[in-house]
Structures are given as structure tokens and as C-alpha cells.
Design a protein around this motif. Structure first.
Motif, mmCIF file in Angstrom:
data_model
loop_
_atom_site.group_PDB
_atom_site.id
_atom_site.type_symbol
_atom_site.label_atom_id
_atom_site.label_comp_id
_atom_site.label_asym_id
_atom_site.label_seq_id
_atom_site.Cartn_x
_atom_site.Cartn_y
_atom_site.Cartn_z
ATOM 1 N N VAL A 273 20.348 30.918 7.216
ATOM 2 C CA VAL A 273 20.760 30.485 5.884
ATOM 3 C C VAL A 273 19.624 29.723 5.190
ATOM 4 O O VAL A 273 18.971 28.869 5.789
ATOM 5 C CB VAL A 273 22.032 29.598 5.937
ATOM 6 C CG1 VAL A 273 21.820 28.337 6.766
ATOM 7 C CG2 VAL A 273 22.518 29.257 4.538
ATOM 8 N N ALA A 274 19.412 30.079 3.910
ATOM 9 C CA ALA A 274 18.421 29.377 3.093
ATOM 10 C C ALA A 274 19.084 28.144 2.486
ATOM 11 O O ALA A 274 19.586 28.168 1.366
ATOM 12 C CB ALA A 274 17.878 30.301 2.011
ATOM 13 N N ASP A 275 19.119 27.076 3.271
ATOM 14 C CA ASP A 275 19.804 25.850 2.858
ATOM 15 C C ASP A 275 18.835 24.690 2.638
ATOM 16 O O ASP A 275 19.246 23.539 2.500
ATOM 17 C CB ASP A 275 20.849 25.454 3.912
ATOM 18 C CG ASP A 275 20.233 25.294 5.293
ATOM 19 O OD1 ASP A 275 19.044 25.633 5.469
ATOM 20 O OD2 ASP A 275 20.938 24.828 6.206
ATOM 21 N N MET A 503 27.479 16.245 5.020
ATOM 22 C CA MET A 503 26.961 17.437 5.690
ATOM 23 C C MET A 503 27.040 17.210 7.192
ATOM 24 O O MET A 503 26.903 16.075 7.661
ATOM 25 C CB MET A 503 25.494 17.664 5.294
ATOM 26 C CG MET A 503 24.864 18.923 5.865
ATOM 27 S SD MET A 503 23.056 18.911 5.715
ATOM 28 C CE MET A 503 22.865 19.023 3.946
ATOM 29 N N SER A 504 27.283 18.278 7.931
ATOM 30 C CA SER A 504 27.253 18.148 9.389
ATOM 31 C C SER A 504 26.705 19.421 10.014
ATOM 32 O O SER A 504 26.762 20.509 9.421
ATOM 33 C CB SER A 504 28.652 17.835 9.934
ATOM 34 O OG SER A 504 29.542 18.896 9.657
ATOM 35 N N ASP A 521 31.369 27.187 4.764
ATOM 36 C CA ASP A 521 30.715 26.066 4.079
ATOM 37 C C ASP A 521 29.398 25.720 4.782
ATOM 38 O O ASP A 521 29.396 25.376 5.969
ATOM 39 C CB ASP A 521 31.675 24.867 4.096
ATOM 40 C CG ASP A 521 31.115 23.656 3.370
ATOM 41 O OD1 ASP A 521 29.969 23.724 2.866
ATOM 42 O OD2 ASP A 521 31.818 22.626 3.314
ATOM 43 N N VAL A 522 28.283 25.790 4.039
ATOM 44 C CA VAL A 522 26.979 25.501 4.659
ATOM 45 C C VAL A 522 26.832 24.013 4.976
ATOM 46 O O VAL A 522 25.889 23.634 5.669
ATOM 47 C CB VAL A 522 25.797 25.956 3.773
ATOM 48 C CG1 VAL A 522 25.814 27.457 3.607
ATOM 49 C CG2 VAL A 522 25.815 25.231 2.434
ATOM 50 N N ASN A 523 27.742 23.189 4.486
ATOM 51 C CA ASN A 523 27.665 21.765 4.798
ATOM 52 C C ASN A 523 28.545 21.371 5.981
ATOM 53 O O ASN A 523 28.626 20.194 6.330
ATOM 54 C CB ASN A 523 28.058 20.928 3.567
ATOM 55 C CG ASN A 523 26.985 21.005 2.494
ATOM 56 O OD1 ASN A 523 25.792 20.972 2.797
ATOM 57 N ND2 ASN A 523 27.402 21.130 1.244
ATOM 58 N N SER A 527 30.525 25.997 10.524
ATOM 59 C CA SER A 527 29.917 27.256 10.083
ATOM 60 C C SER A 527 28.655 27.590 10.868
ATOM 61 O O SER A 527 27.960 28.558 10.546
ATOM 62 C CB SER A 527 29.575 27.172 8.590
ATOM 63 O OG SER A 527 30.709 26.778 7.850
ATOM 64 N N PHE A 528 28.356 26.768 11.875
ATOM 65 C CA PHE A 528 27.130 26.964 12.651
ATOM 66 C C PHE A 528 27.459 27.053 14.137
ATOM 67 O O PHE A 528 28.468 26.529 14.604
ATOM 68 C CB PHE A 528 26.164 25.786 12.425
ATOM 69 C CG PHE A 528 25.598 25.739 11.040
ATOM 70 C CD1 PHE A 528 24.321 26.211 10.777
ATOM 71 C CD2 PHE A 528 26.359 25.231 9.986
ATOM 72 C CE1 PHE A 528 23.807 26.179 9.496
ATOM 73 C CE2 PHE A 528 25.854 25.198 8.698
ATOM 74 C CZ PHE A 528 24.573 25.668 8.446
#
Ligand SMILES: [Ca+2]
Length: 533
Positions: A273-275, A503-504, A521-523, A527-528
Motif C-alpha cells: 500500500v502507498a500510504d 493509526m495502528s 482501512d489503511v489506518n 488491515s495488515f
């Protein structure tokens, strides 16, 4: 008779002189602590027990308690007895914080920072919140000497000319303070701690490494954050400070952003992901020559000159002594234009007129190695000073991968490092882990050590990535029979000024890193997943 519920391990009569606010706690302590003869630690200790520590001697008369006073509760801090003790043979001191009620019967020992000379405080941002929240007793030394009040003088590290202070700073201050500190705790609570842990960051992380390798029986568990255990950190500092002090070799703000954007374009999405966070920095092999100005001279902010490309390469590549004994692996890409990335230690700090790397390496080279405060450090060649470096390394260097002493003691260790740390490189944390596995085998290493790299996080915290995780809680949970930190489903969180988590990411055990699952949710850490792919 001092008015306390428990004195030196004995239950004594409830004394009426306790302050009213403590009466409820005291009654509870009576029931819990004295009813069935157990050894609960919910006792309330009277103020006079604290002030009575002042003037007492420890260590068979070699250490004196110089003052002791009760400090009222404030913010997250409960009421504490704070005492200071000093060695008679030197300027080594330590500070002890003792909760006046509800002590959890455990100790956390703090490492220092930079060239030390200060007492780390329980509220210092790099320390785990559970130390205060769970009411540990805490100890911090001054590292062997009191820091000068002038900051630039502190960076000069002139204490290193004194052999006793040098020994205390490099490896001994904590180890030799432990018996006296535990004796003081015994005098106050009537018993010594049931468990003793250590937590430190940066130079305090260096102390953590020293403790784990040289004195593995001192603590039941150790948290080493951004541990500066590799003596070559100062050589890399000097290498890069020399670039900063060379005309045309540094990158201005526009060029820093040019580089940061080019690095993100190549490396940000390698983790799925480009975060804006490079979570897989080991795979980021950016080649700065892609930004080369035509002809190699500086022609403006849209390119890098050959001198500037050489600076980027010096930042990100290893440096090794000519005899091959010492190496610094360089830093990761990421955060090139960030105040908690390359801006923290590498780029010149306008307020200081120098880089932090320049100030620290000048002090180290002059006071530890060349023993000459006027020595010209520009372009210092460590290979001309290998005998002197070897002497200091024998005291300072903490990279022994044999943790069998720690394993035999049953102690656990956590190493943690931010990925955009430009003081202590995360590459040292990961290569030290690899060395431990190679030396002890994976199975034995797993019994002692877990290592975590926090993506997008700077030196001891801060940065674009989530930086907060209670490693002391993770360590004590493991040390007291629970699962290892990597099996506790822990998350790194980013907390804003009002305390909300914004964020986590999952806390991934090296070599794994948090990889985006492809949706969600990328935050959110949900999601990871921790991946090694
Ligand atoms: Ca990313």
C-alpha cells in the motif's frame, strides 16, 4: 515506631497519622496484606519512612542517601518517595522512585540517553506506560557523572578523560548500583523486588545491551529500544557530518523532498500500500544516480550533484574498519525530508549550527579516542586509530551475539528500533538478531530474544508511522509465564495530542513486516498482516 502498615516485612499496628486520603487504601492493605500472612504489596508507606531514608548509608558505607522526599501525585504519576544516593568513590549517583502505596513489588531500571549525566524519568516518552500505570519502583543512574548545564559542553563528553567516569558510562554504572539500590528498596518496603526489569532507549538501549551480554543475572527481562550498542555509530556519524560540513555536499529542503518523493515512488508500495510509510525498508534499494544533474554539477533543485549523490550513498551504505572487525551498516531510505527521519540526526540543525551526528561524533572522537579537545575531526580516519578504538570498544561495544547467559538466567529480551531512525540504525537491530540466531540457533534464540522494527518511526519514537507500544508490559507478560510478545497480538499505535489512536499496525517480529491485505482501512492494524514475503 514509624506509622506504617508494614515495616521491613512485618505487620504492625495501624497508625492514625496516615493522611485521610490514604485511609481507605490502608484499610485495604491491612486486609490484603496482614490477614492471612501473604506478601501482598498494597501497603501504604508513611512519609516519615521516606524522609527517614535520608542520611542512611548503603553498600557497607560506600553509598550515602543524600535526600529523600515524598512527591505528590501529578498527572499520570501517583504519589512517590523520591530518593537520591551517591557513591563515595566517584560522582556516580542514582535516583529511586518508590510508589507510596500499591507498589507492584517489581522494579524497572531505566537506561540513560546521549552522553548521560541525567536521571531518566518515569514519564520520559520513550518508556513504557505500564511502568507508571502498574506502580513499579524505578531506578535511574546519572551514568557516572552530572552533566554540565551547557548543552554544547555536554556534547564534548569531557568526563571520558576520567577513567572511573569512563568505566561507569561505558559499562559499569548500572551494574555496580544495583546492590545499593535494592538495599534502599528493602529499607523502604521491607523487601526487595520480586522481579527486576530494565528499559532504555538510545544510549539507554546500549546499556540494555551491555547488561544482557555482560551481566545477564542482573535482570529478569530487558527492553532495548534503539540500542546504540555498536561503537561504529560514532564513525558513521563522523562520516556523514563530514559530508554536511563540505560545501555543496548537503541537500537543501527542496532536494530532500525531491529525493523523498523519488524513494516513495519506488518503495512505498512494496509493502502492499502507498500510504507514505515504507514498511519493507530492506527491499528499498533506491539508486540516487537516477536524480543526477546533467554533467554532475549542481544545476538547481530538480536534481542532485555528484557530491550530493555521494552523500546519499554514504548515508545508506556500510562502513568497515580496515581490519574488518567493526562495521556500521548505514541507514535505510525513508523520511529523507522528515524531522523524524534524516532531519533528526543527519541534516544540519540550524538551531545548533551543526548536525546532532556532528556534535556527538566530535565529542566521542576527541574525548574518547584522540584525547585532544582541539582535534580536527573533519574526515577522521578510524583506521589511523584502531589501537585506541580497540581500548574503548573493549568497554563500550555491546554486540556479543551469545546470549546464553541470559538464557541460563531465564531472562527475556526485546529489541525495538524505528525504521527511519538516523541515530541508531535499525539495520544494527536486525543484523544483531541474525547474529544471535546464527550463534545460538533459532530455537535457543527464540527462548531469549524477539526483535521488532517499527516502520516510519524515528529515534525512540515519532515519525509518520505508529510508534507506541508498551514493551515492558509485553516483556513482563512473557517473563511471568505468558506468551512471547509476538504471540500477544500487539499493535503499534499512533496517538494524537488528545490521546486518541489515529493509526495502528501489527507489531511484527523481525524479519516480518506489516503488509497490507489489499482491502480495509489503511489506518487499522486489522488491515495488515505480518509477512516475510
Ligand atoms: Ca507503504
Amino acid at each position: 515506631m514509624m506509622p506504617m502498615i508494614r515495616q521491613r516485612g512485618r505487620c504492625i499496628a495501624f497508625a492514625p497519622r496516615l493522611r485521610p486520603g490514604l485511609l481507605a487504601l490502608a484499610a485495604g492493605a491491612l486486609l490484603a496484606g496482614c490477614g492471612g500472612g501473604d506478601d501482598s504489596s498494597t501497603d501504604v508507606i508513611a512519609a516519615s519512612t521516606c524522609t527517614g531514608l535520608s542520611g542512611q548509608t548503603l553498600g557497607n558505607g560506600t553509598v550515602a542517601v543524600v535526600d529523600a522526599a515524598v512527591v505528590a501525585a501529578s498527572g499520570a504519576l501517583p504519589e512517590y518517595c523520591v530518593a537520591h544516593a551517591k557513591f563515595s568513590d566517584s560522582t556516580l549517583k542514582f535516583e529511586v522512585h518508590l510508589p507510596t502505596s500499591g507498589w507492584n513489588a517489581k522494579l524497572t531500571w531505566f537506561g540513560g540517553g546521549g552522553f548521560d549525566g541525567h536521571f531518566s524519568q518515569p514519564t520520559d516518552g520513550f518508556l513504557s506506560a505500564s511502568i507508571v500505570g502498574e506502580k513499579y519502583a524505578t531506578v535511574a543512574t546519572n551514568g557516572g557523572y552530572d552533566a554540565p548545564s551547557d548543552l554544547l559542553q555536554w556534547f564534548q563528553a569531557q568526563f571520558a578523560f576520567d577513567p572511573v567516569k569512563l568505566a561507569d558510562f561505558t559499562y559499569l554504572s548500572n551494574h555496580r548500583s544495583i546492590p545499593a539500590a535494592k538495599e534502599l528498596i528493602q529499607k523502604y518496603y521491607g523487601k526487595t523486588p520480586s522481579r527486576s526489569y530494565f528499559e532504555g532507549c538510545s544510549m539507554g538501549g546500549h546499556e540494555a545491551m551491555i547488561q544482557s551480554q555482560r551481566y545477564p543475572n542482573d535482570f529478569d527481562g530487558i527492553v532495548a529500544r534503539a540500542p546504540a550498542g555498536n561503537i561504529m555509530v560514532f564513525t558513521q556519524f563522523n562520516r556523514l557530518a563530514t559530508r554536511m560540513r563540505t560545501a555543496g555536499a548537503s541537500l537543501n529542503a527542496a532536494k530532500q523532498t525531491l529525493l523523498a518523493n523519488a524513494v516513495l515512488a519506488q518503495c512505498d508500495a512494496l509493502d502492499g500500500v502507498a500510504d507514505g510509510i515504507i514498511s519493507k525498508p530492506a527491499a528499498c534499494n533506491y539508486d540516487a544516480t537516477a536524480l543526477r544533474c546533467a554533467g554532475g554539477a549542481d544545476t538547481g533543485d530538480t536534481c542532485l550533484s555528484d557530491a550530493q549523490i555521494a552523500t546519499v550513498q554514504a548515508i545508506t551504505t556500510p562502513i568497515t574498519t580496515s581490519d574488518g572487525t567493526l562495521t556500521h551498516p548505514g541507514y535505510y531510505f525513508g523520511g529523507e525530508n522528515s524531522a523524524k527521519g534524516w532531519g533528526e540526526y543527519i541534516w544540519t540543525n540550524p538551531a545548533l549550527g551543526d548536525s546532532l551526528q556532528g556534535l556527538f561524533s566530535d565529542g566521542f572522537i576527541r574525548s574518547f579516542i584522540t584525547r585532544n579537545l582541539a582535534y580536527n575531526t573533519l574526515g577522521w580516519d578510524i583506521n589511523q586509530w584502531l589501537p585506541e578504538v580497540s581500548i574503548i570498544a573493549s568497554m563500550y561495544h555491546a554486540f556479543n551475539p551469545d546470549l546464553s547467559g541470559l538464557q541460563a538466567h531465564g531472562a527475556k529480551m526485546i529489541v525495538w528500533n524505528g525504521a527511519t531512525d538516523t541515530s541508531v540504525t535499525p539495520k544494527d537491530a536486525s543484523r544483531y538478531y541474525d547474529m544471535v540466531v546464527q550463534t545460538m540457533g533459532q530455537a535457543n534464540a527464540d527462548k531469549v530474544l524477539e526483535t521488532f522494527i517499527a516502520p516510519g518511526v524515528g529515534h525512540c519514537g515519532g515519525g509518520v508511522g505508529p510508534d507506541t507500544v508498551d514493551l515492558m508490559k509485553a516483556l513482563s507478560t512473557r517473563g511471568e509465564g505468558g506468551a512471547g510478545p509476538s504471540a500477544q497480538n500487539l499493535a503499534l499505535t499512533k496517538v494524537n495530542a488528545s490521546g486518541a489512536v489515529t493509526m495502528s499496525r501489527p507489531l511484527c517480529k523481525y524479519p516480518a513486516y506489516p503488509r497490507y491485505k489489499g482491502s480495509g482501512d489503511v489506518n487499522s492494524s486489522a488491515s495488515f498482516t505480518c509477512s516475510t514475503q
